[in-house]
Enzyme design. Structure first.
Site, PDB file in Angstrom:
ATOM      1  N   SER A 111       1.790  25.729  30.326  1.00 13.97           N
ATOM      2  CA  SER A 111       2.919  26.508  29.818  1.00 13.97           C
ATOM      3  C   SER A 111       2.539  27.964  29.594  1.00 13.97           C
ATOM      4  CB  SER A 111       3.453  25.899  28.518  1.00 13.97           C
ATOM      5  OG  SER A 111       2.437  25.834  27.531  1.00 13.97           O
ATOM      6  N   ILE A 169      -4.220  30.337  31.968  1.00 12.38           N
ATOM      7  CA  ILE A 169      -4.810  30.045  33.269  1.00 12.38           C
ATOM      8  C   ILE A 169      -3.978  29.019  34.025  1.00 12.38           C
ATOM      9  CG2 ILE A 169      -6.816  29.047  34.434  1.00 12.38           C
ATOM     10  CD1 ILE A 169      -8.551  30.234  32.175  1.00 12.38           C
ATOM     11  N   GLY A 170      -3.529  27.985  33.330  1.00 12.17           N
ATOM     12  CA  GLY A 170      -2.724  26.968  33.988  1.00 12.17           C
ATOM     13  C   GLY A 170      -1.450  27.533  34.582  1.00 12.17           C
ATOM     14  N   LYS A 213       2.644  20.266  25.768  1.00 10.83           N
ATOM     15  CA  LYS A 213       3.160  19.906  24.453  1.00 10.83           C
ATOM     16  C   LYS A 213       4.216  20.867  23.936  1.00 10.83           C
ATOM     17  CE  LYS A 213       0.324  18.904  21.231  1.00 10.83           C
ATOM     18  NZ  LYS A 213      -0.827  19.060  20.299  1.00 10.83           N
ATOM     19  N   ASP A 245       2.174  14.876  25.882  1.00 12.72           N
ATOM     20  CA  ASP A 245       0.830  15.054  25.342  1.00 12.72           C
ATOM     21  C   ASP A 245      -0.135  14.243  26.196  1.00 12.72           C
ATOM     22  OD1 ASP A 245      -1.519  15.102  23.842  1.00 12.72           O
ATOM     23  OD2 ASP A 245      -0.474  14.966  21.918  1.00 12.72           O
ATOM     24  N   TYR A 273     -18.341  20.905  21.588  1.00 12.06           N
ATOM     25  CA  TYR A 273     -17.558  21.444  22.710  1.00 12.06           C
ATOM     26  C   TYR A 273     -18.259  21.194  24.036  1.00 12.06           C
ATOM     27  CZ  TYR A 273     -14.974  24.784  25.602  1.00 12.06           C
ATOM     28  OH  TYR A 273     -14.215  25.370  26.595  1.00 12.06           O
ATOM     29  N   LYS A 304     -16.564  19.380  27.296  1.00 13.68           N
ATOM     30  CA  LYS A 304     -16.386  20.006  28.614  1.00 13.68           C
ATOM     31  C   LYS A 304     -17.226  19.304  29.671  1.00 13.68           C
ATOM     32  CE  LYS A 304     -13.984  22.815  29.470  1.00 13.68           C
ATOM     33  NZ  LYS A 304     -12.510  22.839  29.706  1.00 13.68           N
TER      34      LYS A 304
END
Length: 295
Positions: free
Chosen positions: A38, A41-42, A61, A93, A187, A191
């Site tokens: 939304s 990067i996406g 979301k 989600d 994190y 990843k």
């Protein structure tokens, strides 16, 4: 630094002319199912695909305006259609099995199948082990690792029916230098879990006609996660805009179908003929750009 989504970003900075990336292939008519998307990067990746005339299913979301983040899944769809694509916005989600299954089904029903899955949704918290809240730990595991695995898994039947299927995950190379685990263990685990999904699925699907790859930026990218940090508005001056990732993703998805790779944006674009990366930068000279983590 904490954020609910490390792919969130501010509005894109227009490129200087001429555009550095000259596409050799097209995503016209292909159907892309993306988690998140939304903003940031996406959305940049989806918009680049829409310019070709792709069909994009965006599951995110944000259905209502957020007080701190720009864009919703519906404003994203408007942008994608304005760019020349067809869009199906879905509020969902990636942590919810039913939402993901419904998104896969909706993509197949609306566009007749799925050609590309982009695992874009991701959460970030760079806290050290003694400082991180376990709810944040669980959030990163649920979105980054489980969400990537789940969306890829449920899309497999549709992808196997595609003549040119691809799973692209926004995750780093598996760099086992202890520096990265020691800097932000929770994190890093999250990843690298995404990257292990790439590694494993590429091997598992190598005879099924489904390419599986990861893509990661060489430098910081202008995102809400950075801008929301203390001094973030200054930090992003040493970053690049999300369009570099959009162009790199486009190059990967229109490529020859190689699988099991952990690409960086610069590597992909150099292979596509780009020699000047300055149009992607947001102000700092190339030698002063901040390198991204995990590289």
């Amino acid at each position: 630094m904490t954020s609910s989504n490390d792919a969130s970003a501010s509005p894109a900075l227009p490129f200087q002319a001429p555009h550095p990336y000259q596409a050799q292939g097209s995503l016209k008519g292909r159907t892309i199912l993306m988690s998140g998307g939304s903003r940031g990067i996406g959305l940049a990746i989806a918009t680049r695909a829409a310019r070709d005339g792709a069909n994009i299913v965006v599951m995110a979301k944000t259905g209502e305006p957020h007080p701190k983040l720009q864009g919703t899944v519906f404003t994203a769809a408007e942008q994608l259609e304005a760019a020349g694509g067809q869009a199906l916005p879905l509020v969902g989600d990636v942590r919810n099995d039913g939402d993901v299954a419904a998104a896969v089904a909706a993509a197949v029903e609306r566009f007749g199948g799925i050609d590309v899955v982009v695992n874009n949704a991701s959460a970030i918290d760079l806290s050290r082990t003694d400082a991180i809240d376990m709810k944040r730990f669980d959030l990163m595991q649920d979105i980054n690792v489980r969400g990537t695995f789940l969306l890829s898994k449920l899309a497999l039947p549709a992808l196997r029916k595609s003549g040119n299927a691809h799973i692209l995950t926004l995750s780093p190379p598996l760099n086992l230098d202890p520096k990265w685990a020691g800097a932000h263990l929770a994190y890093t685990m999250a990843k690298y879990g995404m990257s292990l999904t790439t590694l494993g699925l590429a091997e598992e699907l190598k005879n099924d006609g489904v390419a599986v790859n990861s893509l990661w930026p060489c430098t910081l990218i202008d995102t809400a996660a950075i801008r929301n940090m203390p001094g973030g508005e200054q930090i992003v001056q040493a970053a690049r805009g999300p369009e570099i990732m959009a162009d790199a993703a486009h190059a990967v998805l229109t490529g020859v179908g190689s699988t099991g790779n952990f690409y960086t944006d610069e590597q992909v674009l150099r292979d596509a003929g780009v020699t000047d990366f300055t149009p992607y930068s947001l102000g700092a000279p190339e030698e002063k750009l901040v390198a991204d983590i995990f590289l």
